[in-house]
Design an enzyme around this catalytic site. Sequence first.
Site, short mmCIF file in Angstrom:
data_model
loop_
_atom_site.label_atom_id
_atom_site.label_comp_id
_atom_site.label_asym_id
_atom_site.label_seq_id
_atom_site.Cartn_x
_atom_site.Cartn_y
_atom_site.Cartn_z
CG PHE A 60 -1.87 -1.11 1.44
CD1 PHE A 60 -3.07 -0.88 0.49
CD2 PHE A 60 -1.76 -1.98 2.26
CE1 PHE A 60 -4.24 -1.67 0.80
CE2 PHE A 60 -3.01 -3.05 2.23
CZ PHE A 60 -4.07 -2.90 1.67
CB SER A 116 -6.03 4.04 -9.11
OG SER A 116 -6.77 4.91 -8.97
CE1 TYR A 165 -2.10 7.57 -5.94
CE2 TYR A 165 -3.94 8.04 -7.56
CZ TYR A 165 -3.43 7.17 -6.32
OH TYR A 165 -4.13 6.19 -6.14
CE LYS A 215 -1.21 3.89 -6.60
NZ LYS A 215 -0.63 3.16 -5.58
CG PHE A 262 -15.88 19.68 -6.75
CD1 PHE A 262 -16.02 21.11 -6.27
CD2 PHE A 262 -15.21 18.92 -6.08
CE1 PHE A 262 -15.22 21.64 -5.22
CE2 PHE A 262 -14.40 19.03 -4.89
CZ PHE A 262 -14.48 20.30 -4.62
C1 WQD Z 1 -15.86 11.82 -5.63
C2 WQD Z 1 -17.08 12.76 -6.21
C3 WQD Z 1 -16.10 15.04 -6.95
C4 WQD Z 1 -15.13 16.57 -2.93
C5 WQD Z 1 -10.38 9.64 -5.94
C6 WQD Z 1 -8.84 9.81 -6.29
C7 WQD Z 1 -8.65 8.95 -7.43
C8 WQD Z 1 -8.70 7.51 -7.17
C9 WQD Z 1 -10.24 7.40 -6.64
C10 WQD Z 1 -7.11 6.40 -5.90
C11 WQD Z 1 -16.56 13.59 -7.56
C12 WQD Z 1 -17.08 14.92 -5.81
C13 WQD Z 1 -15.53 15.86 -3.95
C14 WQD Z 1 -15.92 17.77 -2.88
C15 WQD Z 1 -17.29 17.25 -4.44
N1 WQD Z 1 -8.14 7.28 -5.93
N2 WQD Z 1 -16.63 15.97 -4.92
N3 WQD Z 1 -17.15 17.85 -3.51
O1 WQD Z 1 -12.19 12.12 -7.43
O2 WQD Z 1 -13.72 10.02 -7.73
O3 WQD Z 1 -11.05 9.74 -6.95
O4 WQD Z 1 -10.74 8.18 -5.78
O5 WQD Z 1 -6.42 5.93 -6.77
O6 WQD Z 1 -7.39 9.13 -7.74
O7 WQD Z 1 -8.79 11.16 -6.76
O8 WQD Z 1 -12.98 10.93 -5.55
O9 WQD Z 1 -13.91 11.64 -3.39
O10 WQD Z 1 -12.44 13.35 -4.57
O11 WQD Z 1 -14.75 12.69 -5.48
O12 WQD Z 1 -18.31 17.49 -5.15
O13 WQD Z 1 -15.64 18.45 -1.67
O14 WQD Z 1 -17.21 13.77 -5.36
O15 WQD Z 1 -16.33 15.97 -7.93
O16 WQD Z 1 -17.50 13.54 -8.31
P1 WQD Z 1 -12.46 10.89 -7.10
P2 WQD Z 1 -13.35 12.21 -4.58
#
Ligand code: WQD
Length: 339
Positions: free
Chosen positions: A82, A126, A151, A155, A219
């Site tokens: 990890f 990922s 990042y 991976k 977002f």
């Molecule tokens: C989820 C959804 C945002 C925060 C992450 C990592 C990625 C991978 C998977 C590991 C999205 C929305 C988020 C906020 C929001 N991980 N959001 N307001 O981007 O799917 O991916 O996990 O390898 O690399 O980045 O996850 O939890 O950031 O976002 O609206 O304050 O929530 O736009 O749609 P994400 P997340």
Amino acid sequence: MGSNILVTGGAGFIGSHTVVALSEAGFNPVIIDDFSNSNASVLAGLRDILGRDVPCYAEDCNQYNLLRKILHENRIEGVIHFAAYKAVGESMQEPLTYYRNNLGSLITLLDAMLAEGVSNLIFSSSCTVYGDPDTPPVTEETPIKPPASVYGNTKQIGEEIIRDVCQAKSLKAVSLRYFNPIGAHPSAAIGELPKGVPNNLVPYITQTAAGLRPELTIFGGDYPTPDGTCIRDYIHVMDLAEAHVSALRHTLSYPETRYYNTFNLGSGKGHSVMELVLLFEKISGLALPSRIGERRAGDVMAVWADVQKSANMLGWKTKRTLEEALQDAWRWQQKLNNL
Ligand code: WQD
């Protein structure tokens, strides 16, 4: 006595929950973690859950001689790797730090494993390797897209390095492509500990509900999805942890000496940001302050996993609901803040 398993990054969010799942399945986990992005309190949480101490080396795993010593002294049979940096934004600012840490430690670990004859490896990958898919759900055969971040590139390259080593040497390895892990252990003894302002949705929701953040910004509300918000595949971290046990059993029992495969780990279902907010409000009984903001750069519109291959070959599927995941995440946040 079960096999001894080295868990690099075993004090992190997914790592610590996997230590619990391994122990409950009869394996003996040994942790190496430099605590650069985790807290020593995790070890106390593990003790609370398991009723015993888990051996832990508080060290950077990018140390060849140390890794060989740990693998040898503990008669390690498999490694779950990890340990890595995981902040997407930071990786764009500090690419060399990410390549050096994430790829350097993987190469060092592979060298040490080959030298000590340790032939089973589970690698944290990922769903980011799929980028913005044309038609979700994505299967493991869905073409890999150019990485959207440094990042994500670590991976992709990590998977390729392992695949190449498995072709040349006695190594059995699988890469596990995580979708969106959320939640916490139901005891609330361990959970997610984001540093600073959380990037991820669920810690942001629970911190807002706890009064640590004024409001959640959603977002983008104008995506071409049913409610206009992005869709992801959220998976309870304990379901994800248990998949590592299944993957480890799969490689340990695999009859060849060289083997490589990739598996999606998700729930197989997509949920929108708005759905999560509404479900959280239902389970917590709170009104969550939120507003629709701009789209976040780099976000894909919708992605979720096809998990048929994991079900068929690993004999694994998720057991916990999204509701349980949000409840466990909220219980953990409440405990952190003495609510
Ligand atoms: C989820 C959804 C945002 C925060 C992450 C990592 C990625 C991978 C998977 C590991 C999205 C929305 C988020 C906020 C929001 N991980 N959001 N307001 O981007 O799917 O991916 O996990 O390898 O690399 O980045 O996850 O939890 O950031 O976002 O609206 O304050 O929530 O736009 O749609 P994400 P997340």
